[in-house]
Write a protein that holds these residues in place. Sequence first.
Motif, short mmCIF file in Angstrom:
data_model
loop_
_atom_site.label_atom_id
_atom_site.label_comp_id
_atom_site.label_asym_id
_atom_site.label_seq_id
_atom_site.Cartn_x
_atom_site.Cartn_y
_atom_site.Cartn_z
N VAL A 129 2.73 2.43 -13.43
CA VAL A 129 3.94 2.93 -12.87
C VAL A 129 4.94 1.85 -12.26
N LEU A 130 5.34 1.17 -13.16
CA LEU A 130 5.63 -0.20 -12.38
C LEU A 130 7.49 -0.29 -12.09
N SER A 131 7.39 -0.90 -10.44
CA SER A 131 8.40 -0.30 -9.53
C SER A 131 9.16 -1.50 -8.60
N GLY A 132 10.00 -1.90 -8.33
CA GLY A 132 10.03 -2.55 -7.22
C GLY A 132 9.93 -4.72 -7.78
N ARG A 133 10.42 -5.16 -7.09
CA ARG A 133 9.78 -6.33 -8.14
C ARG A 133 9.15 -7.24 -6.92
N THR A 134 8.73 -6.64 -5.68
CA THR A 134 7.10 -6.96 -4.95
C THR A 134 6.17 -6.75 -4.59
N VAL A 135 5.06 -6.72 -4.56
CA VAL A 135 4.18 -5.88 -4.02
C VAL A 135 4.25 -4.60 -3.34
N ASP A 136 5.25 -5.57 -1.48
CA ASP A 136 5.42 -4.17 -0.85
C ASP A 136 6.14 -3.37 -1.26
N GLU A 137 7.24 -4.04 -2.46
CA GLU A 137 7.78 -2.63 -2.75
C GLU A 137 7.43 -1.10 -3.67
N ALA A 138 6.20 -2.14 -4.25
CA ALA A 138 5.30 -1.01 -5.01
C ALA A 138 4.41 -0.69 -4.54
N VAL A 139 4.05 -1.03 -3.14
CA VAL A 139 3.17 -0.77 -2.45
C VAL A 139 4.43 0.66 -1.56
N GLN A 140 5.46 0.20 -1.35
CA GLN A 140 6.70 1.96 -0.63
C GLN A 140 6.41 3.24 -1.32
N ALA A 141 6.60 2.29 -3.25
CA ALA A 141 6.85 3.62 -3.95
C ALA A 141 5.62 4.40 -4.40
N ALA A 142 5.23 3.26 -4.26
CA ALA A 142 2.93 4.48 -4.33
C ALA A 142 2.97 5.36 -3.08
N ILE A 143 3.32 4.96 -1.51
CA ILE A 143 3.12 5.58 -0.78
C ILE A 143 4.37 6.91 -0.60
N ALA A 144 5.37 7.03 -1.24
CA ALA A 144 6.04 7.69 -1.29
C ALA A 144 5.16 8.99 -2.28
N ALA A 145 5.09 7.89 -3.86
CA ALA A 145 4.96 9.19 -5.03
C ALA A 145 3.29 9.95 -4.06
N ALA A 146 2.76 9.57 -3.51
CA ALA A 146 1.04 9.68 -3.18
C ALA A 146 1.43 11.22 -2.24
N GLU A 147 2.70 11.03 -1.03
CA GLU A 147 3.19 11.35 -0.13
C GLU A 147 4.05 12.73 -0.86
N ARG A 148 4.52 12.77 -1.99
CA ARG A 148 5.20 13.77 -3.37
C ARG A 148 4.08 14.90 -3.97
N SER A 149 2.61 14.33 -4.04
CA SER A 149 1.57 14.81 -4.71
C SER A 149 0.42 15.37 -4.33
N GLY A 150 0.02 14.77 -3.61
CA GLY A 150 -1.05 14.96 -2.36
C GLY A 150 -1.96 14.27 -2.42
N ALA A 151 -1.87 13.08 -3.66
CA ALA A 151 -2.68 12.59 -4.51
C ALA A 151 -3.13 11.32 -3.03
N VAL A 152 -4.46 10.85 -2.80
CA VAL A 152 -4.88 9.67 -1.41
C VAL A 152 -3.98 8.41 -1.82
N PHE A 153 -3.47 8.08 -1.35
CA PHE A 153 -3.41 6.57 -1.13
C PHE A 153 -4.09 5.54 -0.64
#
Length: 411
Positions: A129-153
């Motif tokens: 999934v492409l998200s954000g302009r930087t690695v830090d922005e991608a990290v925030q998107a991934a953390i949010a996705a993990a919280e929604r799905s229950g997956a491990v970040f």
Amino acid sequence: MAAPPDAPVTPPVTAGDVLSARELLTGVVRTTPVAGARALSDLTGSRVVLKCENLQRTGSFKIRGAYTRIARLCDDERAGGVVAASAGNHAQGVALAARLLGVRATVYMPERAALPKIDATRGYGAEVVLSGRTVDEAVQAAIAAAERSGAVFVHPFDHPDIIAGQGTVGCEILEQVPDAATVLIAAGGGGLLGGTAAVLRAARPDIRVVGVQAAGAAAWPSSLAAGEPLPVGAMRTMADGIAVGRPGDVTFGQVATLIDEMVTVSEDSLSAALVHCLERAKLVVEPAGAAPVAALLEHPHRWSGPIVCVLSGGNVDPLVLLQVVRHGLVASSRYLTLHVRIPDRPGALAELLARVGGLGANVTDVAHSRISGALAVGEVDVELSLETRGPEHRDAIVADLRAAGHAVATT
């Protein structure tokens, strides 16, 4: 830069943790080779050895930490899958580790991540999934996705299992270069640096461990000086693999406790180091992976030898490689652009090219213009792109043309 006086006494990850990770990784990761570096040894006056993690599975050290983290999940956690974020190397490490362990993986990558890294991550079986302009922005998107799905970040660096896995590089260095006096390691989030330092420090307290950052994305020096992780402002560097805006909370304690020094290197040095690895070591290394070599190019007599440079990765976009090689040739004065004024008469351009050729330069491009407010009547501006043999040859060419009466400007 040494650790601040109030740094924690015990790092979050110990040498024992690293040794446990090494047992887990047996048969999974490669023991990457070391290679002598004669040109760097001649430059520094000390033996220099390259630790070739660019030849690791997935092209970087990241598989070590990713596999360690995912392998230690319980069955319920594995069933929920994992989510990660990365500019490329951690992405590929997580993707391969998840596939080997039978775990579903989704990886968030910056929108401008290199296409070869995106394709490779998908090739290992992960959803990208492409998200954000930087690695830090991608990290925030991934953390949010993990919280929604229950997956491990699976964090790219800020977790004890990640640090322990990356630190297994240090175990191999101790076996392959047992007399090493200095080890130079690129620093992004600090997982590789902190984990490797843990095992080196335990076995060899006298060894000097040095972190290397790109000056255009250097969060560590100010953080170490302040005694806490601090965000850096805008980042601008070709070394995307170590462009991390803030050290992690876990890695900060690890690195601040264990390393001796943190240095920064320029973009010119990074590109020159990449070219050096290509030409002299015959190794394809990404800019972040070449950072330790860049440090030696900038400070050839700063550290005692034997010196180990950890080449942390070799995943570089071919288009970026072309640009960086060109930049490296310019930085080492082996590629030169001249603006030369000549008379606007038949044969003048041929005479100029013949003169440059006689000086031993290879002309790669010529642009000829009569339109410029800076030109006098009867003058022509000629832009020459040349391949030269280095600084002395460049200076000799410029001096000769000026001695012949030409107005010469270099770019």
